[in-house]
Design a protein around this motif. Structure first.
Motif, PDB file in Angstrom:
ATOM      1  N   ARG A  38       0.839  -1.201   0.000  1.00 37.42           N
ATOM      2  CA  ARG A  38       0.000   0.000   0.000  1.00 37.42           C
ATOM      3  C   ARG A  38       0.875   1.253   0.000  1.00 37.42           C
ATOM      4  NH1 ARG A  38      -5.002  -1.850   1.841  1.00 37.42           N
ATOM      5  NH2 ARG A  38      -5.782   0.179   1.150  1.00 37.42           N
ATOM      6  N   ILE A  41       0.223   4.466   2.295  1.00 42.21           N
ATOM      7  CA  ILE A  41       0.203   4.376   3.753  1.00 42.21           C
ATOM      8  C   ILE A  41       0.827   5.593   4.422  1.00 42.21           C
ATOM      9  CG2 ILE A  41       2.376   3.104   3.939  1.00 42.21           C
ATOM     10  CD1 ILE A  41       1.077   1.444   6.178  1.00 42.21           C
ATOM     11  N   ASP A 142      -6.289  -5.854   2.191  1.00 38.70           N
ATOM     12  CA  ASP A 142      -5.902  -5.604   3.573  1.00 38.70           C
ATOM     13  C   ASP A 142      -5.221  -6.837   4.156  1.00 38.70           C
ATOM     14  OD1 ASP A 142      -7.019  -3.069   3.487  1.00 38.70           O
ATOM     15  OD2 ASP A 142      -8.948  -3.727   4.283  1.00 38.70           O
ATOM     16  N   TYR A 218      -4.959 -10.053  12.531  1.00 37.18           N
ATOM     17  CA  TYR A 218      -3.927  -9.354  11.777  1.00 37.18           C
ATOM     18  C   TYR A 218      -2.588 -10.066  12.007  1.00 37.18           C
ATOM     19  CZ  TYR A 218      -7.416  -5.570  12.086  1.00 37.18           C
ATOM     20  OH  TYR A 218      -8.564  -4.816  12.038  1.00 37.18           O
ATOM     21  N   LEU A 228      -1.460  -2.550   5.135  1.00 33.01           N
ATOM     22  CA  LEU A 228      -2.484  -2.024   6.035  1.00 33.01           C
ATOM     23  C   LEU A 228      -3.385  -3.159   6.492  1.00 33.01           C
ATOM     24  CD1 LEU A 228      -3.707   1.332   4.424  1.00 33.01           C
ATOM     25  CD2 LEU A 228      -2.686   1.049   6.701  1.00 33.01           C
ATOM     26  N   SER A 231      -8.098  -0.692   5.522  1.00 35.56           N
ATOM     27  CA  SER A 231      -8.006   0.566   4.795  1.00 35.56           C
ATOM     28  C   SER A 231      -8.785   1.658   5.527  1.00 35.56           C
ATOM     29  CB  SER A 231      -8.581   0.393   3.384  1.00 35.56           C
ATOM     30  OG  SER A 231      -7.896  -0.622   2.677  1.00 35.56           O
ATOM     31  N   TRP A 259      -2.894  10.986  11.569  1.00 35.95           N
ATOM     32  CA  TRP A 259      -3.353   9.745  12.179  1.00 35.95           C
ATOM     33  C   TRP A 259      -2.927   9.700  13.641  1.00 35.95           C
ATOM     34  CZ3 TRP A 259      -6.986   7.213   9.887  1.00 35.95           C
ATOM     35  CH2 TRP A 259      -7.066   7.204   8.488  1.00 35.95           C
ATOM     36  N   ARG A 291      -8.313   3.433  10.602  1.00 33.46           N
ATOM     37  CA  ARG A 291      -7.632   2.353   9.895  1.00 33.46           C
ATOM     38  C   ARG A 291      -6.908   1.483  10.906  1.00 33.46           C
ATOM     39  NH1 ARG A 291      -2.316   5.277   7.003  1.00 33.46           N
ATOM     40  NH2 ARG A 291      -1.131   5.597   8.933  1.00 33.46           N
ATOM     41  N   VAL A 293      -3.174  -0.577  11.470  1.00 31.73           N
ATOM     42  CA  VAL A 293      -1.811  -0.837  11.011  1.00 31.73           C
ATOM     43  C   VAL A 293      -1.303  -2.125  11.656  1.00 31.73           C
ATOM     44  CG1 VAL A 293      -1.317   1.585  10.546  1.00 31.73           C
ATOM     45  CG2 VAL A 293      -0.853   0.645  12.819  1.00 31.73           C
TER      46      VAL A 293
END
Length: 354
Positions: A38, A41, A142, A218, A228, A231, A259, A291, A293
């Protein structure tokens, strides 16, 4: 939300690939497949000096205590207006139940892929395990595996997608989501008080408190700065309650164009305002872009519970809150438009402003 998909025929592209399996495959090389990279980012910076920013913490026990309720209610209103997010503590969700749902979810994601695939998303489906909200074969992906389930109303549950392993999973999820619905109803009533509107005028839009859960896994990624987990998007519902299953952080919210990294408090529920509630409150409460991370070394697991509108309905600003600043729209059309916008930031919500 799940019932809306049967009505509006949102089309997704099937994808059998598990991110957890991809992460295991590239563990040694660290080379992330192109479709997950991405480049955007770093388009907006992360707030480096966060000491001037403090995500509000709201104490449910104080909200329900007549001695402190007005003071805490003012804090709740300010959090919804200026942040769109807050951490809810002393929320009375049973601690033993919270620990059990964390254990069950962790055990599910530790199962071999073929066992998790027993509840895989069917072609063009929404519920089940796998990649969600993939609209085209060219779409960037993602770095997350999800288990998405409709939990309320009970008669709309598709138990074929509810894991049988671990054996306690179904019962635990049933009890946990019931407690979250109770917390959500309390919050809606308190928000109505803060807004100065009739409780039933607000709660009527969420009659029966339709609810879905998205359980997120994740995997770690050595090139975490290139992927990411989720998103940037807003939630096209009323309110979301997020529980961190482990202590790995990763939620970021849009604040002053940058962010802001949320540090979830142990045991807290991270609550955020959705698009529907922003519209109902005529823009007083804010639905904020957020979002996820990725951690380079550790897995992150969360449970998001979405509380959406009762369909059919009309979504529009409450009359008591002045001249409307948003269009009134049919609930099915709203859901269709939200997903047609491919969950890209606030794009759809902004299109509904007058």
């Amino acid at each position: 939300m799940a019932e809306a998909f049967d009505e509006i025929k949102v089309e997704f592209v099937g994808l059998e690939e598990s991110v957890q399996a991809v992460a295991a495959t590239i563990h040694d090389s660290g080379e992330v497949p192109e479709r997950y990279i991405r480049p955007e980012i770093d388009a907006d910076p992360v707030i480096a000096d966060a000491e001037h920013y403090t995500l509000p913490t709201i104490d449910m026990s104080r909200l329900l205590n007549p001695e402190f309720s007005q003071e805490e209610l003012a804090k709740l209103g300010s959090a919804c207006e200026h942040w769109g997010f807050f951490q809810l503590v002393n929320h009375a969700v049973d601690e033993v139940l919270s620990q059990q749902i964390k254990a069950d979810v962790s055990e599910f994601f530790s199962l071999p892929l073929e066992e998790k695939s027993a509840v895989a998303i069917p072609p063009n489906g929404m519920q089940g395990f796998g990649h969600h909200f993939v609209f085209s074969k060219e779409q960037k992906l993602d770095w997350v595996d999800m288990l998405f389930l409709a939990t309320r109303p009970v008669e709309e549950r598709s138990l074929d997608f509810w894991p049988k392993k671990p054996p306690t999973f179904r019962d635990t999820l049933d009890k946990y989501t019931t407690e979250l619905a109770n917390v959500t109803e309390q919050l809606f009533r308190l928000m109505a008080e803060d807004l100065g509107v009739d409780h039933e005028a607000l709660l009527g839009t969420f009659k029966g408190l339709p609810q879905c859960v998205r359980i997120n896994y994740y995997p770690p990624c050595r090139q975490a700065d290139k992927v990411l987990g989720l998103s940037p998007h807003t939630d096209g519902i009323g309110m979301t309650l997020l529980l961190h299953v482990n202590d790995v952080q990763g939620l970021q919210i849009r604040k002053d164009v940058k962010w802001f990294s949320v540090q979830a408090l142990p045991g807290a529920l991270v609550v955020n305002i959705g698009d529907v509630l922003e519209i109902l409150t005529n823009g007083k409460y804010k639905s904020i872009e957020h979002r996820a991370v990725i951690n380079p070394e550790k897995e992150r697991i969360t449970i998001a519970a979405f509380h959406s509108v009762h369909l059919p309905c009309t979504i529009g600003p409450l009359q008591e809150l002045g001249d409307p600043r948003y269009k009134a729209i049919d609930g099915f059309e709203f859901t269709k438009g939200y997903f047609a916008a491919k969950l890209e930031g606030r794009r759809y919500l902004e299109s509904l402003k007058l």
